[in-house]
Design a protein around this motif. Structure first.
Motif, PDB file in Angstrom:
ATOM      1  N   ARG A 152       8.421   0.031  -4.729  1.00 60.00           N
ATOM      2  CA  ARG A 152       8.212  -1.006  -3.946  1.00 60.00           C
ATOM      3  C   ARG A 152       6.859  -1.832  -4.601  1.00 60.00           C
ATOM      4  NH1 ARG A 152       5.698   2.121   1.164  1.00 60.00           N
ATOM      5  NH2 ARG A 152       5.254  -0.101   1.681  1.00 60.00           N
ATOM      6  N   ASP A 154       4.493  -4.087  -3.196  1.00 56.93           N
ATOM      7  CA  ASP A 154       3.568  -4.391  -2.130  1.00 56.93           C
ATOM      8  C   ASP A 154       2.332  -3.540  -2.162  1.00 56.93           C
ATOM      9  OD1 ASP A 154       4.967  -2.301  -1.212  1.00 56.93           O
ATOM     10  OD2 ASP A 154       4.853  -3.033   0.762  1.00 56.93           O
ATOM     11  N   LEU A 155       2.355  -2.341  -2.836  1.00 56.31           N
ATOM     12  CA  LEU A 155       1.102  -1.403  -2.901  1.00 56.31           C
ATOM     13  C   LEU A 155       0.883  -1.158  -4.248  1.00 56.31           C
ATOM     14  CD1 LEU A 155       1.953   0.906   0.134  1.00 56.31           C
ATOM     15  CD2 LEU A 155       0.100  -0.922   0.121  1.00 56.31           C
ATOM     16  N   PRO A 156      -0.575  -1.103  -4.583  1.00 57.11           N
ATOM     17  CA  PRO A 156      -0.935  -0.727  -6.162  1.00 57.11           C
ATOM     18  C   PRO A 156      -0.494   0.648  -6.678  1.00 57.11           C
ATOM     19  CG  PRO A 156      -3.024  -0.904  -4.312  1.00 57.11           C
ATOM     20  CD  PRO A 156      -1.771  -1.290  -3.636  1.00 57.11           C
ATOM     21  N   LEU A 159      -2.496   3.575  -5.899  1.00 58.07           N
ATOM     22  CA  LEU A 159      -2.053   4.295  -4.283  1.00 58.07           C
ATOM     23  C   LEU A 159      -1.009   5.231  -4.410  1.00 58.07           C
ATOM     24  CD1 LEU A 159      -2.939   4.813  -1.655  1.00 58.07           C
ATOM     25  CD2 LEU A 159      -1.741   2.614  -0.980  1.00 58.07           C
ATOM     26  N   LEU A 160       0.079   4.560  -4.924  1.00 56.05           N
ATOM     27  CA  LEU A 160       1.514   5.245  -4.821  1.00 56.05           C
ATOM     28  C   LEU A 160       1.493   6.547  -5.582  1.00 56.05           C
ATOM     29  CD1 LEU A 160       3.898   2.226  -5.494  1.00 56.05           C
ATOM     30  CD2 LEU A 160       2.954   3.308  -3.329  1.00 56.05           C
ATOM     31  N   VAL A 201       9.390   6.725   0.880  1.00 58.60           N
ATOM     32  CA  VAL A 201       8.100   6.268   0.833  1.00 58.60           C
ATOM     33  C   VAL A 201       8.045   5.303  -0.357  1.00 58.60           C
ATOM     34  CG1 VAL A 201       5.527   6.782   0.039  1.00 58.60           C
ATOM     35  CG2 VAL A 201       7.009   8.334   1.413  1.00 58.60           C
ATOM     36  N   LYS A 205      10.191  -2.042   0.449  1.00 55.65           N
ATOM     37  CA  LYS A 205      10.335  -2.407   2.058  1.00 55.65           C
ATOM     38  C   LYS A 205      10.903  -3.669   2.290  1.00 55.65           C
ATOM     39  CE  LYS A 205       9.500   1.772   1.798  1.00 55.65           C
ATOM     40  NZ  LYS A 205      10.942   2.565   1.892  1.00 55.65           N
TER      41      LYS A 205
ATOM     42  N   MET B 167      -0.677  13.229   2.940  1.00 56.44           N
ATOM     43  CA  MET B 167      -0.499  11.654   2.739  1.00 56.44           C
ATOM     44  C   MET B 167      -1.758  11.236   3.403  1.00 56.44           C
ATOM     45  SD  MET B 167       3.417  10.824   3.656  1.00 56.44           S
ATOM     46  CE  MET B 167       3.217   9.060   3.835  1.00 56.44           C
ATOM     47  N   TRP B 174      -8.139   7.274  -1.264  1.00 58.61           N
ATOM     48  CA  TRP B 174      -7.944   6.302  -2.094  1.00 58.61           C
ATOM     49  C   TRP B 174      -8.803   4.836  -1.615  1.00 58.61           C
ATOM     50  CZ3 TRP B 174      -5.927   1.333  -1.630  1.00 58.61           C
ATOM     51  CH2 TRP B 174      -5.592   0.469  -2.612  1.00 58.61           C
ATOM     52  N   LYS B 193       0.780  -1.034   6.767  1.00 62.89           N
ATOM     53  CA  LYS B 193       1.422  -0.464   5.768  1.00 62.89           C
ATOM     54  C   LYS B 193       1.399   0.957   5.640  1.00 62.89           C
ATOM     55  CE  LYS B 193       2.293  -4.358   2.611  1.00 62.89           C
ATOM     56  NZ  LYS B 193       1.621  -5.426   1.824  1.00 62.89           N
ATOM     57  N   MET B 197       4.408   3.976   6.037  1.00 61.99           N
ATOM     58  CA  MET B 197       4.739   4.979   5.203  1.00 61.99           C
ATOM     59  C   MET B 197       5.096   6.179   5.773  1.00 61.99           C
ATOM     60  SD  MET B 197       1.941   4.522   2.178  1.00 61.99           S
ATOM     61  CE  MET B 197       2.875   5.012   0.738  1.00 61.99           C
ATOM     62  N   ASN B 200       8.588   5.773   7.452  1.00 60.33           N
ATOM     63  CA  ASN B 200       9.486   6.001   6.155  1.00 60.33           C
ATOM     64  C   ASN B 200       9.661   7.564   6.077  1.00 60.33           C
ATOM     65  OD1 ASN B 200       9.565   3.493   5.697  1.00 60.33           O
ATOM     66  ND2 ASN B 200       7.937   3.484   4.255  1.00 60.33           N
ATOM     67  N   VAL B 201       8.729   8.331   6.276  1.00 57.20           N
ATOM     68  CA  VAL B 201       8.818   9.620   6.067  1.00 57.20           C
ATOM     69  C   VAL B 201       9.360  10.607   6.983  1.00 57.20           C
ATOM     70  CG1 VAL B 201       7.828  11.873   4.892  1.00 57.20           C
ATOM     71  CG2 VAL B 201       7.187   9.775   3.932  1.00 57.20           C
TER      72      VAL B 201
END
Lengths: 206, 206
Positions: A152, A154-156, A159-160, A201, A205, B167, B174, B193, B197, B200-201
């Motif tokens: 994805r 849409d998120l930095p 963070l992922l 995750v 999306k 999470m 973060w 968002k 997440m 999603n999980v």
DNA sequence: GATATTGTGGACCGATCGGTCCATTCATAT
DNA sequence: ATATGAATGGACCGATCGGTCCACAATATC
């Protein structure tokens, strides 16, 4: 680098020392772990210990070097840029299974891995150094995944990474305490579901 | 329970003490945190401290009681069993936004929350006690979600709890370090968002 | 102003920490 | 048998820890 002095120890003794130290470091963290307790647990005197190790930190590092370093070598050889949209997740899953086999082949590695995790946030920064290259690898995987559209956008990435790491550690910790059945099927099923969670995750999306 | 002696302190002094302690506890963990350093930082003598607190633990608990306990009260009033298939995730999202507002209204709560997280795995078990009821609530939410089909049934609740908690902590950590923009829109977007997440999980997989 | 209560500074305590030091023991090679 | 270097036991070090104690200062009550 010359070979570490502790390699001259009687292997059985070294193993027992490392086992005790791993337990202590895992339970209490590096700082809080008592070197006195570790060596008294294996019946070793201060002078003997300091004959083989320069300080407490070296003990920690040697445990890492013996068990986890080989894994990071393997990880470093991994080239995420090769993965395509079609091979991305299957590649990850395969690597995960391969890693699982490697882990299963020398079970004490689980404990060392937990010790490593447990100490990642300690202020001494020992682990942070060791973690640098694996972290960079994860970052490369995610960045490449973004360019080919399997991760994805849409998120930095930072963070992922945090989220993925936290998930991995949580799952690992849970598995260590709850999976005793050696049923191979159950383990493979679990492994696939775990990778599935990462896909849930991290994939783009709508 | 009689009111805690430390409430008799001059409020400004108490606030400064708590701020210093929160910082120390967060950075180093409860055990590793130095009480000597904390009190010297605010120019307080040992005897003064022990005039108001029975021990180091009481300081930790009082900080918790002052800032986090109100939140757990709110959480305890939350009845997950009311949620239906249609209201489940919107309800969670709304609660999340409400919690976010509450947090935003007294910013030091972020620091206390981080202190709390940081010490969850400490062997002293102080946080584990305090965490019992929030943890039970999460468990109730997930179990109820399983019965109405909004939470996946193919993995044990204990694992889902661990993963969700990890999470949440990762995202929180973060956010604390990376979100300085007070743009309300950006924050709401991010909040949605994040809940996404979790969906999603945790939601059922085909 | 005398008295009682509360607050405070700082010396001190025992325990534990990581780490040093040295005299002795042990193994090995000649 | 002797010389040599590695290995070991254990006393010891300075620092730091959480916590105690007591004499004195500040404040409130009468």
């Amino acid at each position: 680098m010359p070979p570490h002095p502790s390699l001259k120890m009687k292997p059985e003794r070294r193993t027992r020392l490392f086992a005790a130290a791993t337990r202590e470091f895992t339970e209490l963290g590096f700082e809080q772990a008592s070197l006195n307790k570790i060596i008294s647990e294996v019946g070793m005197s201060k002078s003997s210990f300091y004959h083989y190790f320069g300080n407490k930190t070296e003990l920690f590092e040697q445990i890492f070097a013996q068990t986890l370093a080989p894994i990071t070598k393997i990880a470093e050889a991994f080239q995420p840029e090769i993965l395509t949209k079609d091979t991305f997740w299957p590649g990850i899953l395969m690597a995960s299974k391969g890693g699982g086999k490697f882990f299963a082949s020398q079970p004490e590695i689980f404990n060392v891995g937990r010790m490593f995790h447990r100490n990642l946030n300690e202020p001494n920064g020992i682990c942070a150094e060791m973690m640098a290259s694996p972290l960079a690898l994860v970052s490369r995987i995610l960045e490449h995944g973004k360019t080919i559209g399997t991760i994805r956008n849409d998120l930095p990435t930072s963070l992922l990474i945090e989220v993925a790491m936290a998930m991995g550690m949580a799952i690992d910790g849970w598995a260590v305490e709850n999976i005793q059945s050696n049923s191979k099927n159950a383990f493979e099923d679990f492994n696939e579901k775990v990778v599935g969670m990462f896909i849930n995750v991290l994939s783009p999306k709508p």
